[in-house]
Design an enzyme around this catalytic site. Sequence first.
Site, PDB file in Angstrom:
ATOM      1  N   ARG A 531      13.076 -47.116  27.064  1.00 39.88           N
ATOM      2  CA  ARG A 531      12.930 -47.447  28.483  1.00 39.88           C
ATOM      3  C   ARG A 531      14.314 -47.562  29.114  1.00 39.88           C
ATOM      4  O   ARG A 531      15.316 -47.760  28.425  1.00 39.88           O
ATOM      5  CB  ARG A 531      12.174 -48.766  28.654  1.00 39.88           C
ATOM      6  CG  ARG A 531      10.704 -48.675  28.294  1.00 39.88           C
ATOM      7  CD  ARG A 531      10.034 -50.037  28.309  1.00 39.88           C
ATOM      8  NE  ARG A 531      10.003 -50.625  29.645  1.00 39.88           N
ATOM      9  CZ  ARG A 531       9.501 -51.836  29.916  1.00 39.88           C
ATOM     10  NH1 ARG A 531       9.019 -52.569  28.927  1.00 39.88           N
ATOM     11  NH2 ARG A 531       9.495 -52.306  31.138  1.00 39.88           N
ATOM     12  N   HIS A 532      14.353 -47.438  30.425  1.00 40.27           N
ATOM     13  CA  HIS A 532      15.587 -47.681  31.157  1.00 40.27           C
ATOM     14  C   HIS A 532      16.052 -49.110  30.917  1.00 40.27           C
ATOM     15  O   HIS A 532      15.282 -49.977  30.475  1.00 40.27           O
ATOM     16  CB  HIS A 532      15.348 -47.467  32.654  1.00 40.27           C
ATOM     17  CG  HIS A 532      14.214 -48.310  33.188  1.00 40.27           C
ATOM     18  ND1 HIS A 532      14.355 -49.649  33.492  1.00 40.27           N
ATOM     19  CD2 HIS A 532      12.922 -48.003  33.429  1.00 40.27           C
ATOM     20  CE1 HIS A 532      13.206 -50.126  33.907  1.00 40.27           C
ATOM     21  NE2 HIS A 532      12.305 -49.149  33.887  1.00 40.27           N
ATOM     22  N   ASN A 538      12.449 -55.439  37.456  1.00 34.96           N
ATOM     23  CA  ASN A 538      12.021 -56.097  36.214  1.00 34.96           C
ATOM     24  C   ASN A 538      12.288 -57.593  36.287  1.00 34.96           C
ATOM     25  O   ASN A 538      11.457 -58.414  35.884  1.00 34.96           O
ATOM     26  CB  ASN A 538      12.752 -55.514  35.008  1.00 34.96           C
ATOM     27  CG  ASN A 538      12.259 -54.139  34.603  1.00 34.96           C
ATOM     28  OD1 ASN A 538      13.047 -53.271  34.235  1.00 34.96           O
ATOM     29  ND2 ASN A 538      10.953 -53.912  34.667  1.00 34.96           N
ATOM     30  N   ARG A 583      16.843 -45.983  38.167  1.00 27.07           N
ATOM     31  CA  ARG A 583      17.056 -46.875  37.020  1.00 27.07           C
ATOM     32  C   ARG A 583      17.096 -46.097  35.713  1.00 27.07           C
ATOM     33  O   ARG A 583      17.762 -46.503  34.761  1.00 27.07           O
ATOM     34  CB  ARG A 583      15.980 -47.958  36.980  1.00 27.07           C
ATOM     35  CG  ARG A 583      14.535 -47.483  36.929  1.00 27.07           C
ATOM     36  CD  ARG A 583      13.609 -48.688  37.102  1.00 27.07           C
ATOM     37  NE  ARG A 583      12.193 -48.395  37.025  1.00 27.07           N
ATOM     38  CZ  ARG A 583      11.445 -47.985  38.029  1.00 27.07           C
ATOM     39  NH1 ARG A 583      12.000 -47.764  39.221  1.00 27.07           N
ATOM     40  NH2 ARG A 583      10.144 -47.780  37.879  1.00 27.07           N
ATOM     41  N   GLU A 604       7.678 -43.138  36.499  1.00 36.24           N
ATOM     42  CA  GLU A 604       6.724 -44.192  36.153  1.00 36.24           C
ATOM     43  C   GLU A 604       5.376 -43.932  36.822  1.00 36.24           C
ATOM     44  O   GLU A 604       5.279 -43.215  37.825  1.00 36.24           O
ATOM     45  CB  GLU A 604       7.290 -45.561  36.580  1.00 36.24           C
ATOM     46  CG  GLU A 604       6.390 -46.752  36.296  1.00 36.24           C
ATOM     47  CD  GLU A 604       6.070 -46.945  34.810  1.00 36.24           C
ATOM     48  OE1 GLU A 604       5.425 -46.054  34.228  1.00 36.24           O
ATOM     49  OE2 GLU A 604       6.433 -47.994  34.254  1.00 36.24           O
ATOM     50  N   HIS A 670       9.971 -44.744  31.359  1.00 32.39           N
ATOM     51  CA  HIS A 670       9.377 -45.986  31.832  1.00 32.39           C
ATOM     52  C   HIS A 670       8.210 -46.398  30.927  1.00 32.39           C
ATOM     53  O   HIS A 670       7.719 -45.604  30.126  1.00 32.39           O
ATOM     54  CB  HIS A 670       8.907 -45.808  33.271  1.00 32.39           C
ATOM     55  CG  HIS A 670       9.953 -45.226  34.166  1.00 32.39           C
ATOM     56  ND1 HIS A 670      10.833 -45.995  34.901  1.00 32.39           N
ATOM     57  CD2 HIS A 670      10.306 -43.931  34.405  1.00 32.39           C
ATOM     58  CE1 HIS A 670      11.659 -45.203  35.566  1.00 32.39           C
ATOM     59  NE2 HIS A 670      11.362 -43.948  35.282  1.00 32.39           N
TER      60      HIS A 670
END
Length: 726
Positions: A531-532, A538, A583, A604, A670
């Site tokens: 994931r980023h 977040n 991101r 995403e 994502h």
Amino acid sequence: MAAAARSSGGMSDQLFVSIKLECPRLAEMGLVPHVFGSHPVVGAWDPSKALLMEQEEAAVWGLSCIVPSHRETLDFKFLLKPKDNSSHCIVEEGPDRSLVCGSNEVEIRNALFKFNDETGVVECKIFVETEILSPFDLAASWKAHQEHLQPRVRGAHDVIMNADSESRAKNGFASGLELDLEKYVVPTPNMGSDVVYAANLTENPRSLLTTGISSNNDTTKGFLHNSIKGDASPNLYASENKGADGRHVPPQEEQRAIFVDRGVGSPEFARPTNETISMSNIKFDSEAKQDMPAAEGAVAAAAVADQMYGPKEDRKLAIVLVGLPARGKTFTAAKLTRYLRWLGHETKHFNVGKYRRLKHGINQTADFFRGDNKEGVEARNEVAALAMEDMLSWMQEGGQVGIFDATNSTRNRRNMLMKMAEGKCKIIFLETICNDQNVLERNMRLKVQRSPDYAEQTDFEAGVRDFKERLAYYEKVYEPVEEGSYVKMIDMVSGTGGQLQINDISGYLPGRIVFFLVNCHLTPRPILLTRHGESLDNVRGRIGGDSSLSETGSLYSRKLASFIEKRLASERTASIWTSTLQRSILTAQPIIGFPKIQWRALDEINAGICDGMTYDEIKKIKPEEYESRSKDKLRYRYPRGESYLDVIQRLEPVIIELERQRAPVVVISHQAVLRALYAYFADKPLEELPNIEIPLHTIIEIQMGVAGVQEKRYKLMDAVDSTAGI
């Protein structure tokens, strides 16, 4: 941050400069890094006026400033000063550095400092980031700073001012990593790292486990008896040769197949002059993966069309493997099963060897497989018929695609299977042919090493000799496929090219299967999923959006770059894939030396009208949507957004390209997208997909190759993810 320098021409853009130096040894040596150079802002080459770099972590120092974008060339160097003696300094070795002006550019290099004592040479890693900013962006950042928020530069990397170094040091180590990457390995909760014999993962023989060894199908018994006696004609269907649409098909000698010279690049197909193959639903050019259906609607439309216009038996599909031992049949079958399950088709893999071992034991020598061993031939045909019965029974209960895995090396055996399937399902033969002796030798030794047939063989070389003797018996009676619908994979497992031959293939699902097979190979290579880095959304617990990285996320991006540098040091043909969201792109930014490719398909999941909301807000403002999603996360579609099933459909071209790649690939994407990709590689049921654990700041390494699929996980940092598991 230093004040912005005045521009000589009014409202001109400014150059934001961020410099970071990373070196674990400096703090131990009591040294502090400084920057000095040609411009007055950095001391005009006067060491006493050099700018101090502030310590941001235990081993990271940083300096940020704003200079006019049209300034003269700025040359600079780094120097080290002891904390208790500012008059003494050590200047870095090498030529002067020049500041590069560009948008969103990151330069990563090393700096060397030479000491005259036993210390020797100290090496530091340098990160220099430059970005053109407008006065309006600067004003927005300053306003955010005044409001005690992390400022955001529109469309660019977040500009962090007065960062809290203590909170950033809680991870315990700087962005540099230990040389031994194994220190970061963590348990894999979903898929083991051990190699499992693929045939052991196939369907259990329920006909043997529940009803004994007898067949309940009188037609099967009669035909099996005739096949064993040798009375079944190899030309069983010569007088009634029909295509999938029920129309007459020319005799076999009149049919023309399609041959594919399969190189490293896109496949090239030579069409026959006398076409008897319906290929309207298959794309084979270099753009095929982009033309494939990217939405659930296309799949539904094709399924409805097949049901309305195709013969009833064509709604069920049996892929019958054909080939000599050690040709990769079981591996190909397992791979195809995984792909079709991931697309949502009810698919099962039936391995005849598993039936044979259950009924006749695992201690059969090569003599059991002799073509002139009447009892052995009868026993092997019997278990093949039992496996076929189980597969057809499962199809009648709702199954869609059955993968029938056996040598099926004679026309008698294949005619038996076609007779059993008549009026119940469509059969496509999938023949695997390999002429590469090196590949065959490797496969044979792997077979002896892992097959239950040799589990009790203590002498490995004796097992290899026995298997080669078994293979020789099969070769004496082997008859290549020339009947019915078929796909031939010729020398496609070596990874150096090959050929694909197809005959009488029509329909949407068979077309997708062929497209998948033409891109498959067994070349070992890792696929890294991550994931980023932690984003601002977040931190706030908001879904969707296009926010930038938090300070912790930026730290992860640097750790990830160090990891990739070490893990793929000898893999210069690797590539980095990201989504089109910032991101993901910013997480990949510090990685150098590899091409970076943006995929919109890796974006995403689209949260529609819920984009930018927290789950608590959705529960409060749209309780009916919250409740619907809680009941069925897999099929729930956000209003004006997507469901997990939609995500799977748009990811199919990504899966095809990952299968086609022969070099390592790093996918930075994502949570929902990686859940879908991981479910494919781990062969997870779709119902489990929405709850698969994909933690932040963790790398999932999928190793693909002849041994199957294995997983390893590396946790580079701790993370708090407010949306994990939701």
